[in-house]
Design an enzyme around this catalytic site. Structure first.
Site, PDB file in Angstrom:
ATOM      1  N   ARG A  41      16.334  -7.393   9.503  1.00 22.19           N
ATOM      2  CA  ARG A  41      15.856  -6.701  10.709  1.00 22.19           C
ATOM      3  C   ARG A  41      15.090  -7.686  11.581  1.00 22.19           C
ATOM      4  O   ARG A  41      14.415  -8.573  11.077  1.00 22.19           O
ATOM      5  CB  ARG A  41      14.904  -5.563  10.297  1.00 22.19           C
ATOM      6  CG  ARG A  41      15.614  -4.341   9.780  1.00 22.19           C
ATOM      7  CD  ARG A  41      14.663  -3.233   9.402  1.00 22.19           C
ATOM      8  NE  ARG A  41      13.257  -3.552   9.679  1.00 22.19           N
ATOM      9  CZ  ARG A  41      12.250  -2.790   9.288  1.00 22.19           C
ATOM     10  NH1 ARG A  41      12.456  -1.703   8.586  1.00 22.19           N
ATOM     11  NH2 ARG A  41      11.008  -3.116   9.565  1.00 22.19           N
ATOM     12  N   LYS A  64       0.814  -1.224   0.000  1.00 24.05           N
ATOM     13  CA  LYS A  64       0.000   0.000   0.000  1.00 24.05           C
ATOM     14  C   LYS A  64       0.843   1.268   0.000  1.00 24.05           C
ATOM     15  O   LYS A  64       0.562   2.200  -0.736  1.00 24.05           O
ATOM     16  CB  LYS A  64      -0.891   0.110   1.246  1.00 24.05           C
ATOM     17  CG  LYS A  64      -1.469  -1.139   1.784  1.00 24.05           C
ATOM     18  CD  LYS A  64      -2.263  -0.844   3.050  1.00 24.05           C
ATOM     19  CE  LYS A  64      -1.375  -0.650   4.274  1.00 24.05           C
ATOM     20  NZ  LYS A  64      -0.670  -1.863   4.694  1.00 24.05           N
ATOM     21  N   ARG A  88       2.842 -10.062  13.581  1.00 24.96           N
ATOM     22  CA  ARG A  88       2.258  -8.854  12.982  1.00 24.96           C
ATOM     23  C   ARG A  88       1.027  -9.210  12.163  1.00 24.96           C
ATOM     24  O   ARG A  88       0.029  -8.483  12.152  1.00 24.96           O
ATOM     25  CB  ARG A  88       3.286  -8.159  12.077  1.00 24.96           C
ATOM     26  CG  ARG A  88       4.250  -7.261  12.840  1.00 24.96           C
ATOM     27  CD  ARG A  88       5.496  -6.993  12.046  1.00 24.96           C
ATOM     28  NE  ARG A  88       5.278  -6.082  10.922  1.00 24.96           N
ATOM     29  CZ  ARG A  88       6.152  -5.922   9.916  1.00 24.96           C
ATOM     30  NH1 ARG A  88       7.287  -6.611   9.906  1.00 24.96           N
ATOM     31  NH2 ARG A  88       5.901  -5.077   8.949  1.00 24.96           N
ATOM     32  N   ARG A 141      13.168  -9.759   2.959  1.00 30.16           N
ATOM     33  CA  ARG A 141      13.713  -8.412   2.952  1.00 30.16           C
ATOM     34  C   ARG A 141      15.065  -8.369   3.673  1.00 30.16           C
ATOM     35  O   ARG A 141      15.233  -8.940   4.729  1.00 30.16           O
ATOM     36  CB  ARG A 141      12.714  -7.486   3.666  1.00 30.16           C
ATOM     37  CG  ARG A 141      12.849  -6.061   3.267  1.00 30.16           C
ATOM     38  CD  ARG A 141      11.539  -5.368   3.377  1.00 30.16           C
ATOM     39  NE  ARG A 141      11.072  -5.331   4.763  1.00 30.16           N
ATOM     40  CZ  ARG A 141      10.049  -4.562   5.150  1.00 30.16           C
ATOM     41  NH1 ARG A 141       9.421  -3.826   4.276  1.00 30.16           N
ATOM     42  NH2 ARG A 141       9.666  -4.561   6.394  1.00 30.16           N
ATOM     43  N   ARG A 182      -6.422   1.225  11.966  1.00 26.76           N
ATOM     44  CA  ARG A 182      -6.036  -0.187  12.073  1.00 26.76           C
ATOM     45  C   ARG A 182      -6.983  -0.976  12.952  1.00 26.76           C
ATOM     46  O   ARG A 182      -6.815  -2.192  13.087  1.00 26.76           O
ATOM     47  CB  ARG A 182      -4.620  -0.298  12.652  1.00 26.76           C
ATOM     48  CG  ARG A 182      -3.590   0.165  11.654  1.00 26.76           C
ATOM     49  CD  ARG A 182      -2.207  -0.146  12.110  1.00 26.76           C
ATOM     50  NE  ARG A 182      -1.252   0.433  11.185  1.00 26.76           N
ATOM     51  CZ  ARG A 182       0.036   0.212  11.228  1.00 26.76           C
ATOM     52  NH1 ARG A 182       0.534  -0.582  12.148  1.00 26.76           N
ATOM     53  NH2 ARG A 182       0.838   0.778  10.361  1.00 26.76           N
TER      54      ARG A 182
END
Ligand SMILES: [Zn+2]
Length: 214
Positions: free
Chosen positions: A161, A10, A172, A128, A90
């Site tokens: 990370r 997004k 998450r 990532r 959220r």
């Protein structure tokens, strides 16, 4: 409003839509609540100081403070002809508070849901890698470096990370599923929800997004 799970793309798409709008003379402000919060805190505005007070105590910034920031941002000149809200709300209470605040003056015209299967999201997020030297972001399959584990730009070592590790990502996504996903039916009931298949390449998603927004 752009709605979707972490890793759905997004933010990247909203940024591109805003850049294109600016280039074609029809500005659309990209309102990323995360970026806005950081900017207000570092600029030391009144709302930024309020937000920082909560953050310094390890507390979440109250919805009312974030909504006040959104309202202020919507009033700026570059948001006159349109804006995209990204990263907020959220939770259902946040959505209700936002609706109340926007009222009839600046109501949402649409909520675009970026649909991506969970397995794909996990792959995107766990792949990532960040350069320890320059901070550049790579991806083991979607944006690989020439040499695995080494940054193309400066030869820095690539690291993962801690919040990109699979366990943290599953958490998450769990939070997203329990807290944010109920917004889909909330906005569907208000006949605002539009869905886009965001599992495809960013370029394809972007083209379809522009059509949808038009
Ligand atoms: Zn680097």
């Amino acid at each position: 409003m752009f709605l979707g799970a972490p890793g759905a793309g997004k933010g990247t798409q909203a940024k591109q839509v805003a850049e294109r709008g600016a280039a074609t003379g029809a500005p659309i402000a990209h309102i990323s609540t995360g970026d806005m919060l950081r900017a207000q805190v570092s600029a030391g505005t009144e709302l930024g100081r309020q937000a920082k007070g909560f953050m310094d105590q390890g507390q979440l910034v109250p919805d009312a403070v974030i909504i006040a920031m959104v309202q202020q941002r919507i009033g700026e000149p570059d948001a006159k002809s349109g804006w995209i809200l990204d990263g907020f709300p959220r939770t259902l209470p946040q959505a209700e508070a936002l609706d109340e605040s926007l009222g009839d003056s600046t109501p949402l015209s649409a909520v675009i849901y970026f649909a991506v299967p969970e397995a794909e999201l996990v792959g995107r997020l766990t792949g990532r890698r960040t350069c320890a030297k320059c901070g550049a972001i790579w991806h083991v399959t979607n944006k690989p470096t020439k040499v695995a584990g080494v940054c193309d730009l400066d030869g820095g070592e690539l690291t993962q990370r801690s919040d990109d590790r699979e366990e943290a990502i599953r958490e998450r996504l769990d939070v997203y599923r329990s807290q944010t996903e109920p917004l889909l039916s909330y906005y569907r009931n208000r006949e605002l929800l539009r869905e886009i298949d965001a599992s495809r390449s960013p370029a394809v998603v972007f083209e379809e997004l522009l059509k949808l927004m038009q």
